[in-house]
Design an enzyme around this catalytic site. Structure first.
Site, mmCIF file in Angstrom:
data_model
loop_
_atom_site.group_PDB
_atom_site.id
_atom_site.type_symbol
_atom_site.label_atom_id
_atom_site.label_comp_id
_atom_site.label_asym_id
_atom_site.label_seq_id
_atom_site.Cartn_x
_atom_site.Cartn_y
_atom_site.Cartn_z
ATOM 1 N N GLY A 86 0.786 -1.518 -0.060
ATOM 2 C CA GLY A 86 0.123 -0.070 0.088
ATOM 3 C C GLY A 86 0.825 1.455 -0.048
ATOM 4 C CG HIS A 136 10.578 10.218 1.497
ATOM 5 N ND1 HIS A 136 11.224 11.163 1.200
ATOM 6 C CD2 HIS A 136 10.562 10.175 2.867
ATOM 7 C CE1 HIS A 136 12.005 11.854 2.070
ATOM 8 N NE2 HIS A 136 11.670 10.969 3.248
ATOM 9 C CG HIS A 192 5.354 7.618 4.405
ATOM 10 N ND1 HIS A 192 5.900 6.908 3.202
ATOM 11 C CD2 HIS A 192 4.116 7.316 4.626
ATOM 12 C CE1 HIS A 192 4.875 6.703 2.599
ATOM 13 N NE2 HIS A 192 3.492 6.703 3.445
#
Length: 114
Positions: A93, A98, A100
């Site tokens: 998902g 980047h 996170h």
């Protein structure tokens, strides 16, 4: 990364509602929250995903979790509990390439997740 939206947020090229920042990480409110408190915590250094963690950059993850705990206390939901989510890759998902972490709080969460 020139085209990374999270790098642009970290570099203040794109406005965001920043709730925490230090030398290693920046935390900001999610534009599409799924909980009363939905904060994204990202490293300032571009790391594409959890798959790209190495011995040289892995310390940022412990720093992110220390930041998560600070934010949960600051916003008053640490006592009742919260969820921390990292999506890795397409099937996991991940939509922004980047690293996170989603800090979700302010409501009860069910299990199993998604």
């Amino acid at each position: 990364m020139n085209d990374c939206i999270f790098c642009k947020i970290a570099n203040k090229e794109i406005p965001s509602e920043i709730v925490y920042e230090d030398d290693l990480v920046i935390a900001f409110k999610d534009l599409s929250p799924t909980a009363p408190h939905h904060i994204l915590v990202i490293p300032k250094q571009h790391i594409s995903s959890a798959n790209d963690l190495t011995e040289d950059n892995a310390e940022v993850v412990s720093h992110i979790f220390l930041t998560v705990a600070k934010l949960a206390k600051k916003f008053g939901f640490a006592q009742n509990g919260y969820r921390v989510v990292n999506n890795c890759g397409k099937d996991g998902g991940q939509t922004v390439q980047h690293l996170h972490f989603h800090l979700l709080g302010g409501r009860e969460f069910g299990w199993p997740a998604g």
